[in-house]
Write a protein that holds these residues in place. Structure first.
Motif, short mmCIF file in Angstrom:
data_model
loop_
_atom_site.label_atom_id
_atom_site.label_comp_id
_atom_site.label_asym_id
_atom_site.label_seq_id
_atom_site.Cartn_x
_atom_site.Cartn_y
_atom_site.Cartn_z
N ARG A 1 0.83 -1.21 0.00
CA ARG A 1 0.00 0.00 0.00
C ARG A 1 0.86 1.26 0.00
O ARG A 1 0.57 2.23 -0.70
CB ARG A 1 -0.91 0.03 1.22
N GLU B 1 -11.68 4.93 9.13
CA GLU B 1 -10.84 3.74 9.10
C GLU B 1 -9.36 4.11 9.14
O GLU B 1 -8.55 3.37 9.66
CB GLU B 1 -11.16 2.87 7.89
N LYS C 1 -6.51 -0.03 8.43
CA LYS C 1 -5.62 -0.11 7.27
C LYS C 1 -5.31 1.31 6.85
O LYS C 1 -6.12 2.19 7.06
CB LYS C 1 -6.36 -0.74 6.07
N HIS D 1 -5.44 3.89 4.13
CA HIS D 1 -6.01 4.13 2.81
C HIS D 1 -5.11 5.12 2.11
O HIS D 1 -4.86 6.19 2.61
CB HIS D 1 -7.43 4.69 2.93
N GLY E 1 -8.36 2.21 -3.79
CA GLY E 1 -7.31 2.99 -4.44
C GLY E 1 -6.13 2.15 -4.90
O GLY E 1 -5.67 2.29 -6.04
N PRO E 2 -5.62 1.26 -4.04
CA PRO E 2 -4.48 0.44 -4.48
C PRO E 2 -4.84 -0.64 -5.50
O PRO E 2 -3.99 -1.43 -5.91
CB PRO E 2 -3.98 -0.21 -3.18
N GLN F 1 -20.57 -4.90 -2.74
CA GLN F 1 -19.26 -5.04 -3.37
C GLN F 1 -19.01 -6.52 -3.63
O GLN F 1 -19.33 -7.37 -2.81
CB GLN F 1 -18.17 -4.50 -2.45
N LYS G 1 -17.64 -9.26 7.76
CA LYS G 1 -16.72 -8.27 8.32
C LYS G 1 -17.38 -7.63 9.51
O LYS G 1 -18.43 -7.00 9.30
CB LYS G 1 -16.39 -7.20 7.28
N THR H 1 -11.85 -8.50 6.68
CA THR H 1 -12.12 -7.23 6.00
C THR H 1 -12.74 -7.58 4.65
O THR H 1 -12.83 -8.76 4.31
CB THR H 1 -10.83 -6.40 5.79
N ILE H 2 -13.16 -6.58 3.90
CA ILE H 2 -13.76 -6.87 2.59
C ILE H 2 -12.65 -7.25 1.61
O ILE H 2 -12.72 -8.27 0.94
CB ILE H 2 -14.57 -5.66 2.08
N GLU H 3 -11.62 -6.44 1.52
CA GLU H 3 -10.48 -6.75 0.65
C GLU H 3 -9.60 -7.79 1.34
O GLU H 3 -9.72 -8.03 2.54
CB GLU H 3 -9.67 -5.48 0.37
P1 XMP Z 1 -11.87 -3.26 3.95
O1 XMP Z 1 -11.06 -4.20 3.11
O2 XMP Z 1 -11.02 -2.44 4.87
O3 XMP Z 1 -12.52 -2.24 2.94
O4 XMP Z 1 -12.99 -3.94 4.66
C1 XMP Z 1 -13.60 -1.36 3.22
C2 XMP Z 1 -13.93 -0.62 1.95
O5 XMP Z 1 -12.85 0.27 1.62
C3 XMP Z 1 -12.30 -0.06 0.36
N1 XMP Z 1 -10.85 0.13 0.47
C4 XMP Z 1 -10.18 1.21 0.01
N2 XMP Z 1 -10.61 2.31 -0.64
N3 XMP Z 1 -8.38 3.11 -0.72
C5 XMP Z 1 -9.68 3.25 -1.02
O6 XMP Z 1 -10.04 4.24 -1.64
C6 XMP Z 1 -7.89 2.04 -0.07
O7 XMP Z 1 -6.70 1.94 0.20
C7 XMP Z 1 -8.84 1.04 0.32
N4 XMP Z 1 -8.72 -0.14 0.97
C8 XMP Z 1 -9.97 -0.68 1.06
C9 XMP Z 1 -12.70 -1.49 0.08
O8 XMP Z 1 -12.73 -1.78 -1.30
C10 XMP Z 1 -14.07 -1.53 0.73
O9 XMP Z 1 -15.03 -0.96 -0.13
#
Ligand code: XMP
Length: 305
Positions: free
Chosen positions: A100, A134, A140, A142, A190-191, A227, A297, A301-303
């Motif tokens: 990231r 977040e 994480k 972002h 974003g990534p 998603q 979640k 996490t989602i990703e």
């Molecule tokens: P996670 O994986 O944390 O994701 O449950 C929650 C939502 O955030 C999106 N996501 C991101 N969006 N930059 C973004 O703009 C990022 O680095 C990033 N990481 C996760 C993810 O797709 C989900 O919708």
């Protein structure tokens, strides 16, 4: 939701006031957030805005062409072909947070180059409320929140949608007449595909991830998930034709959510699952199996990274 028209009026006034007669840049990712922020900013300051779309090579199938078409009306759209640079920087890196950070840093460099060229003093960002929450926690980083601002020499950062939730952003996108393909598009990080590839990002894994994500988006459209995605999560043995292969394992994930902060794995029917399996294993000779992720979640996490 707030009154959409009132929000647009206030947000454009705020952007125009902050930027004044200077120039601004915005990074377009192809997602609904940055696209909506770009449309808002263009409405506010017109050609003082340069929208920068960096093709990182980590984008969804067809994304670059869609951006080109959707933002064709902006004279100042810049498409930066940076695929090779991103892949090179990511080479050998397996740590999720490092990946990231590398991507965030490279984005900054690509922006800086354009920002210098167009003499931009302001950066507009499509940060929304859940991103801020977040990133403030330790969930994480972002890339479009942590790290960007203070590293670049901008007079200011403008975040017109900082208090909105995703569904509110979609309402604004619709009101601004953004193409449906953008306003109704699923969130995309974003990534990019890098967080849907466990471990090192290689061209082969990217090809698999891009194709598999395309299949998932197509096959699950009727389920209207909040998603849905596919991730390359490792290797396992399979048989293809007469040969045993040690091929990629692709995980399919589809979730229901309001804001991405919590989510529920979606129940899909067997036929749909099998159709995705067959298309994804058929899409690349080195895909050995497809699994469906049933985890909510939290705890997942989602990703994947
Ligand atoms: P996670 O994986 O944390 O994701 O449950 C929650 C939502 O955030 C999106 N996501 C991101 N969006 N930059 C973004 O703009 C990022 O680095 C990033 N990481 C996760 C993810 O797709 C989900 O919708």
């Amino acid at each position: 939701m707030v009154d959409v028209e009132a929000f647009i009026e206030e947000a454009t006034a705020e952007i125009a006031e902050e930027v004044g007669d200077k120039n601004a840049v915005i990074g377009l990712s192809g997602g609904v957030d940055s696209s909506t922020a770009a449309a808002l900013a263009y409405e506010a300051i017109g050609d003082q805005l340069t929208a920068v779309y960096v093709d990182t090579g980590l984008m969804r199938k067809g994304e670059t062409d869609e951006i080109r078409e959707t933002f064709d009306y902006m004279d100042s759209l810049r498409i930066v072909e940076a695929q090779d640079r991103f892949l090179e920087e990511l080479e050998g890196e397996t740590d999720p947070e490092e990946k990231r950070h590398i991507i965030g840093e490279q984005f900054i460099r690509e922006f800086e180059t354009v920002a210098r060229e167009v003499d931009a003093d302001y950066l507009v960002q499509g940060t929304i409320y859940p991103d801020r929450i977040e990133s403030e926690g330790t969930i994480k980083s972002h890339h479009n929140v942590g790290g960007l601002p203070e590293r670049i020499d901008f007079d200011g950062i403008v975040e017109p949608m900082r208090d909105l939730y995703k569904d509110e952003v979609r309402e604004v996108a619709r009101a601004l007449d953004l193409e449906e393909i953008i306003s109704e598009r699923m969130p995309f990080p974003g990534p990019g595909l890098a967080v849907r590839i466990i471990g090192e990002v290689t061209e082969e894994k990217l090809e698999v991830a891009r194709e598999a994500n395309h299949v998932v988006e197509e096959e699950l459209e009727e389920y209207e998930p909040w998603q849905a995605l596919a991730a390359v999560i490792g290797k396992a043995t399979g048989v293809k034709g007469d040969n045993r292969v040690h091929g990629w394992v692709v995980a399919v994930r589809s979730v229901e959510s309001r804001d991405g902060m919590t989510a529920r794995a979606q129940e899909l029917d067997w036929e749909t699952l099998q159709r995705m399996q067959s298309r994804i294993t058929g899409a690349h000779e080195n895909v050995a199996r497809v699994v469906y992720d049933v985890t909510h979640k939290p705890p997942a996490t989602i990703e994947y990274e």
